[in-house]
Design a protein around this motif. Sequence first.
Motif, PDB file in Angstrom:
ATOM      1  N   LYS A 195      -4.039  -2.618  -4.709  1.00 39.59           N
ATOM      2  CA  LYS A 195      -5.324  -1.832  -5.243  1.00 39.59           C
ATOM      3  C   LYS A 195      -5.923  -2.295  -6.280  1.00 39.59           C
ATOM      4  O   LYS A 195      -5.376  -3.615  -6.896  1.00 39.59           O
ATOM      5  N   MET A 196      -7.023  -2.010  -6.928  1.00 37.42           N
ATOM      6  CA  MET A 196      -7.626  -2.852  -7.952  1.00 37.42           C
ATOM      7  C   MET A 196      -6.767  -2.576  -9.049  1.00 37.42           C
ATOM      8  O   MET A 196      -5.970  -1.733  -9.342  1.00 37.42           O
ATOM      9  N   PRO A 197      -6.438  -3.706  -9.785  1.00 36.47           N
ATOM     10  CA  PRO A 197      -5.650  -3.765 -11.022  1.00 36.47           C
ATOM     11  C   PRO A 197      -5.612  -2.458 -11.822  1.00 36.47           C
ATOM     12  O   PRO A 197      -6.711  -2.335 -12.336  1.00 36.47           O
ATOM     13  N   SER A 198      -4.521  -1.857 -12.082  1.00 34.64           N
ATOM     14  CA  SER A 198      -4.464  -0.678 -13.123  1.00 34.64           C
ATOM     15  C   SER A 198      -3.096  -0.806 -13.926  1.00 34.64           C
ATOM     16  O   SER A 198      -2.167  -1.459 -13.616  1.00 34.64           O
ATOM     17  N   ASP A 199      -2.876   0.380 -14.558  1.00 35.33           N
ATOM     18  CA  ASP A 199      -1.742   0.547 -15.241  1.00 35.33           C
ATOM     19  C   ASP A 199      -0.356   0.717 -14.355  1.00 35.33           C
ATOM     20  O   ASP A 199      -0.311   1.402 -13.444  1.00 35.33           O
ATOM     21  N   GLY A 200       0.590   0.063 -14.794  1.00 36.06           N
ATOM     22  CA  GLY A 200       2.134   0.283 -14.128  1.00 36.06           C
ATOM     23  C   GLY A 200       1.939  -0.065 -12.789  1.00 36.06           C
ATOM     24  O   GLY A 200       2.736   0.614 -11.911  1.00 36.06           O
ATOM     25  N   ASP A 201       1.291  -1.207 -12.163  1.00 37.83           N
ATOM     26  CA  ASP A 201       1.393  -1.519 -10.780  1.00 37.83           C
ATOM     27  C   ASP A 201       2.148  -2.377 -10.306  1.00 37.83           C
ATOM     28  O   ASP A 201       1.927  -3.439  -9.286  1.00 37.83           O
ATOM     29  N   ILE A 202       2.706  -3.006 -11.167  1.00 34.82           N
ATOM     30  CA  ILE A 202       3.651  -4.204 -11.050  1.00 34.82           C
ATOM     31  C   ILE A 202       5.054  -4.269 -11.317  1.00 34.82           C
ATOM     32  O   ILE A 202       5.255  -3.764 -12.446  1.00 34.82           O
ATOM     33  N   ILE A 203       6.036  -4.754 -10.585  1.00 37.94           N
ATOM     34  CA  ILE A 203       7.396  -4.786 -11.073  1.00 37.94           C
ATOM     35  C   ILE A 203       7.770  -6.447 -10.657  1.00 37.94           C
ATOM     36  O   ILE A 203       7.594  -7.124  -9.685  1.00 37.94           O
ATOM     37  N   VAL A 204       8.092  -7.158 -11.822  1.00 35.68           N
ATOM     38  CA  VAL A 204       8.615  -8.290 -11.842  1.00 35.68           C
ATOM     39  C   VAL A 204      10.258  -8.500 -11.834  1.00 35.68           C
ATOM     40  O   VAL A 204      10.372  -8.212 -13.274  1.00 35.68           O
ATOM     41  N   PRO A 205      10.840  -9.430 -10.923  1.00 35.47           N
ATOM     42  CA  PRO A 205      12.115  -9.770 -11.044  1.00 35.47           C
ATOM     43  C   PRO A 205      12.239 -10.933 -12.036  1.00 35.47           C
ATOM     44  O   PRO A 205      11.696 -11.775 -11.361  1.00 35.47           O
ATOM     45  N   ILE A 206      12.931 -10.864 -13.378  1.00 37.85           N
ATOM     46  CA  ILE A 206      12.638 -12.078 -14.091  1.00 37.85           C
ATOM     47  C   ILE A 206      14.177 -12.066 -14.691  1.00 37.85           C
ATOM     48  O   ILE A 206      14.428 -11.005 -15.236  1.00 37.85           O
ATOM     49  N   HIS A 207      14.728 -13.425 -14.451  1.00 44.15           N
ATOM     50  CA  HIS A 207      16.223 -13.550 -14.978  1.00 44.15           C
ATOM     51  C   HIS A 207      17.107 -12.317 -14.479  1.00 44.15           C
ATOM     52  O   HIS A 207      16.873 -11.670 -13.092  1.00 44.15           O
ATOM     53  N   THR A 208      17.875 -11.573 -15.253  1.00 47.28           N
ATOM     54  CA  THR A 208      18.508 -10.605 -15.143  1.00 47.28           C
ATOM     55  C   THR A 208      17.966  -9.038 -14.734  1.00 47.28           C
ATOM     56  O   THR A 208      18.641  -8.147 -14.492  1.00 47.28           O
ATOM     57  N   VAL A 209      16.691  -8.839 -15.227  1.00 47.55           N
ATOM     58  CA  VAL A 209      16.183  -7.661 -15.192  1.00 47.55           C
ATOM     59  C   VAL A 209      14.813  -7.502 -14.197  1.00 47.55           C
ATOM     60  O   VAL A 209      14.614  -8.546 -13.588  1.00 47.55           O
ATOM     61  N   ALA A 210      14.358  -6.357 -14.041  1.00 45.88           N
ATOM     62  CA  ALA A 210      13.030  -6.103 -13.378  1.00 45.88           C
ATOM     63  C   ALA A 210      12.182  -5.518 -14.386  1.00 45.88           C
ATOM     64  O   ALA A 210      12.448  -4.693 -15.188  1.00 45.88           O
ATOM     65  N   VAL A 211      11.157  -6.063 -14.650  1.00 47.49           N
ATOM     66  CA  VAL A 211      10.072  -5.599 -15.595  1.00 47.49           C
ATOM     67  C   VAL A 211       8.844  -4.791 -14.900  1.00 47.49           C
ATOM     68  O   VAL A 211       8.263  -5.342 -13.802  1.00 47.49           O
ATOM     69  N   ILE A 212       8.531  -3.461 -15.415  1.00 47.78           N
ATOM     70  CA  ILE A 212       7.466  -2.790 -15.037  1.00 47.78           C
ATOM     71  C   ILE A 212       6.459  -2.858 -15.808  1.00 47.78           C
ATOM     72  O   ILE A 212       6.682  -2.898 -17.274  1.00 47.78           O
ATOM     73  N   GLY A 213       5.238  -3.378 -15.269  1.00 51.22           N
ATOM     74  CA  GLY A 213       4.240  -3.417 -16.075  1.00 51.22           C
ATOM     75  C   GLY A 213       2.878  -2.969 -15.549  1.00 51.22           C
ATOM     76  O   GLY A 213       2.902  -2.743 -14.498  1.00 51.22           O
ATOM     77  N   THR A 214       1.971  -2.943 -16.177  1.00 48.49           N
ATOM     78  CA  THR A 214       1.840  -2.666 -17.818  1.00 48.49           C
ATOM     79  C   THR A 214       0.729  -1.601 -18.160  1.00 48.49           C
ATOM     80  O   THR A 214       0.021  -1.286 -17.136  1.00 48.49           O
ATOM     81  N   VAL A 245       0.839  -0.973   0.091  1.00 46.51           N
ATOM     82  CA  VAL A 245      -0.025   0.164   0.064  1.00 46.51           C
ATOM     83  C   VAL A 245       0.962   1.273  -0.013  1.00 46.51           C
ATOM     84  O   VAL A 245       1.629   1.540   0.866  1.00 46.51           O
ATOM     85  N   THR A 246       1.017   1.971  -1.134  1.00 49.54           N
ATOM     86  CA  THR A 246       1.791   3.037  -1.161  1.00 49.54           C
ATOM     87  C   THR A 246       1.044   4.436  -0.917  1.00 49.54           C
ATOM     88  O   THR A 246      -0.381   4.258  -0.676  1.00 49.54           O
ATOM     89  N   PRO A 247       1.384   5.610  -0.681  1.00 49.94           N
ATOM     90  CA  PRO A 247       0.784   6.802  -0.359  1.00 49.94           C
ATOM     91  C   PRO A 247      -0.439   6.939  -1.269  1.00 49.94           C
ATOM     92  O   PRO A 247      -1.310   7.888  -0.968  1.00 49.94           O
ATOM     93  N   TRP A 248      -0.269   6.607  -2.490  1.00 50.61           N
ATOM     94  CA  TRP A 248      -1.341   6.820  -3.564  1.00 50.61           C
ATOM     95  C   TRP A 248      -2.215   5.894  -3.534  1.00 50.61           C
ATOM     96  O   TRP A 248      -3.440   5.777  -4.161  1.00 50.61           O
ATOM     97  N   ASP A 249      -2.253   4.855  -2.723  1.00 45.94           N
ATOM     98  CA  ASP A 249      -3.459   3.926  -2.676  1.00 45.94           C
ATOM     99  C   ASP A 249      -4.264   4.171  -1.345  1.00 45.94           C
ATOM    100  O   ASP A 249      -3.902   4.345  -0.207  1.00 45.94           O
ATOM    101  N   ASP A 250      -5.466   3.310  -1.458  1.00 40.58           N
ATOM    102  CA  ASP A 250      -6.344   3.341  -0.270  1.00 40.58           C
ATOM    103  C   ASP A 250      -6.008   2.484   0.601  1.00 40.58           C
ATOM    104  O   ASP A 250      -5.867   1.289   0.416  1.00 40.58           O
ATOM    105  N   PRO A 251      -5.830   3.157   1.868  1.00 41.61           N
ATOM    106  CA  PRO A 251      -5.094   2.083   3.028  1.00 41.61           C
ATOM    107  C   PRO A 251      -6.036   1.053   3.295  1.00 41.61           C
ATOM    108  O   PRO A 251      -5.771   0.107   3.845  1.00 41.61           O
ATOM    109  N   ASP A 252      -7.540   1.299   3.156  1.00 42.27           N
ATOM    110  CA  ASP A 252      -8.558   0.250   3.577  1.00 42.27           C
ATOM    111  C   ASP A 252      -8.581  -0.929   2.671  1.00 42.27           C
ATOM    112  O   ASP A 252      -9.062  -1.926   3.177  1.00 42.27           O
TER     113      ASP A 252
END
Lengths: 415, 539
Positions: free
Chosen positions: B246-265, B92-99
């Motif tokens: 939060k409810m799924p939306s744009d750019g809300d996930i970072i996945v570490p995969i192999h040698t990189v980290a992917v921000i999506g989507t 829960v980031t400061p931009w998300d609803d804490p509840d």
Amino acid sequence: MFVEQTLDNCIKCNICVTECPVAAVTDKFPGPKYEGPQAARFRQPNQPLTDWSVDYCSGCRVCNMVCPTGVRIAEINARARAEMVRKGAFGWRTRLRNNLLARSELLGKVGHPIAPLANALLQNPLGRLAAEMTLGIARHAPLPTFSRERFTAWYRAHQPANAPKGKVVYFHGCSTEYYEPRVGRAAVRVLEANGFDVIIPPQHCCGLPLLSNGEFDAARNYHRRNVNSLVEYARQGIPIVGTSTSCTLTLKEEAPELLDAFDEESRLVAERTFDLSEFLLNLHTRGELNTEFRSIDLRAVYHPPCQYRAHRVGRPSLELLRLIPGLDIVESHAACCGIAGTYGFKAEKYEIAMQVGQPLFDLVRATGGPIAICDSETCRWQITHGSGVPSVHPMELLALAYGYEPEGVLQQQTL
Amino acid sequence: MRTIQTEVLVIGGGATGAGIIRDLAMRGFDAILVEKRDLTHGTTGRYHGLLHSGGRYAVKDPKAAVECIEENRILRRIMPHCLEDTGGFFVVTPWDDPDFGDTFMEGCRNAGIPVEEISVAQMLREEPLLNPKISRCFRVPDAAADSFLATRLNAESARAYGARIWTYHEVRDLMMDGQRVIGAVCYDLVHDEEVRIYADMVVNAAGAWAGKIAAMAGLDVTITPGKGVMVAINHRVLNTVVNRCKMPSDGDIIVPIHTVAVIGTTDVKVSDPEHFAIEPWEVELMLDEGEKLVPGVKEMRILRAWAGVRPLYQETKAVDTRDITRAYTLLDHETRDGVSGIITMTGGKWTTYRQMAQVTVDRVCEKFGVQRECRTHLEPLPGAEQHGGYHWLGARFADVERRQAYGDLICECELATREDVERAILEGDAKAIDDIRRMVRLGMGPCQGGFCTFRAVGLLHRLRQPDVEEANAALRDFLQERWKGLLPILWGQQLRQERLDEFIYLSVLNVDHLPGPKATRLAPVMYDPPTGEAPQGRV
């Protein structure tokens, strides 16, 4: 975090690979690009041990110097080795050997009181063979001899001269204290010839040999104690100077960077620390250096140690030496002497170190002078070992040029 | 022209198609899979690499959440070597609803997803680069998945059970006999010839392309391709999958995969699964949102951007694609449209590919009037037993170190050795350099092919001995493919890299003027600008 994040700067250009003196002579070391920015993308704290070949990095920092994009390759490698130590990659025998080589202060404290016996043991071929077989300390590597008198003992008995220019703190390092006090005496005399009051506060090993062997916790302890001892002087604006380029580099940036020691006190000490030649050349730039040098008629090779080049201050020793009339200096452009602190003392790395230093040894021999000049102690020992030519610190020549009595090998020269 | 007869023809070589052909083969069907390019060329090879715990759908789509956690458990068992057990956080980031945190916990529990709240201090110990202003953190069993490897192993297993898998076979038309589909007219891009495959049953598993395939039989299947843009950071800023709570939306996930980290989507409706551009606002949005999770990420080196198209299916007309169910759909065209001989499996997500295959093959059995049990959840994929455990980031490096193979690296960034590349060409039957990439990660590192492309082409030429012109074109194909993903992020360190790569290829090697065609038939087609359309989305 800073060190690892520089891996992002790598554009794979291979300049470090072509300049690395170790990769040039052995296949056991794949090269700086591979070990540094490339391998760093595969390292992660909580996974099993992955590294082996990085231990063949000598830590000379040539890669850092030539990197056009600012990757801190040598530091990435040093940290990787520290992880190897932490994850138990080395057996107890190697750890013991590395610690024996890296704890120069402890070695000095133990060895010095029994100097004649210790020297006899350390220089005895049978003793050395045994040390190689049991511990892996290369039997031919140039181990130093303990001096009869510690540098600080001499200093306490020393009568300081008039000091109108103020105070300077001298960080002498372990080698000056236990093996080559003549370098310290030369430094004190040169500073006094320039009107400085030389202060020598309590001090410990800078920690670099431990950092190079991945023994970070022990190094942190030493660095902390040095900072505590030096910070008051730094606060007063008193410069801290040293004659061992590795010690001063460690205080300036190696220890803070590798150990993440970015506290105010470490920063203050780092800011006020100078290599002595750097300090003197700054004086000269301001027109404050005593330039009443007597002539020394001599031709000699000067080799700037890798650790000195890493200061990124040019070639201050070379410029100072060129102020001495009669002195004909041949500048070495060799990459490295090979020894790299404790590296060349290790049985498995001795041959590599000798091959790395070969171009330098050839230059020294071809130049044909009675001495070679180098700022770093282990480099001097290696140059002498590899070329058969005795080596001195630039300060010894400066002291001689200021009219002080020659010591050591310079005594034997008709100058 | 060749003519072949089989029991079942599967169209589409993504995760779903490969899962289906394996299941078919294991249940004893004679089956052929055709894919118009290489396996995973479509959406499967263009996603962020998340193995869902189901947490992401726990509140919004409970049905999908349950499917995810069920399959999560199965895939961990049958393909641990394709997965990295990173674990996942919902924060829960400061931009998300804490509840929302409590709602999320409840959703997870209802779906049977193991969830625990951990302290922010503990979270920062594990992931020191995460935003210290995060107020709550929940741990779930997310993981990172190598979809290239998993799909290839499904295919390998299928082959071992007798299936035939033909890549670079484009379906040009479906053959009909009245209201019955009896096979497909395919075109073999490598041998430049038509292949007619007659089948008792056609399974349309073409993902975002399923609508196009169905249309060949006059069937109306509305797939809304939902474009998702992803951005890869040059190194692993995180070792845990991190989702915004939060409810799924744009750019809300970072996945570490192999040698990189992917921000999506992102998620933008596109009209054609093949022609879409990565828009500047999409990349900017990913970085802005990534910055909320990992402060400073915008200043880091961005390796590449790419986009995949989700195959989102809805019977009614679609509006906002994120509201379409992620649960998959099986269309039995005999009952739905009165056309027999074909079924369509679409929708879903990578995590549920195996279940989708199972449901599909169950229906195939029904159609054939046979009863054969599915065993794909019981039998591990090839190599799982020998490998013994999950993949881990340093495994490849440790292997190179152990074998002292560092003198033999073709792709230095991703540590692909000469042996790896030669095996990909000979045993993996790579047709293009891009196929080698999917097998051994060639060219996927920081220099994006700068130092490995010419080496790989050299090996390809030596082992296959094609005409020089053909080898030149293969080189150009791959460089062009890498370039497309670099264009949207060309600044800072990656721009500097590209300048060097440009010198190597355009100046030193004069690649633009080497003899041979500009591109080959096998060249990847993604991200060609949409023809005659105004740019889509916000600007």
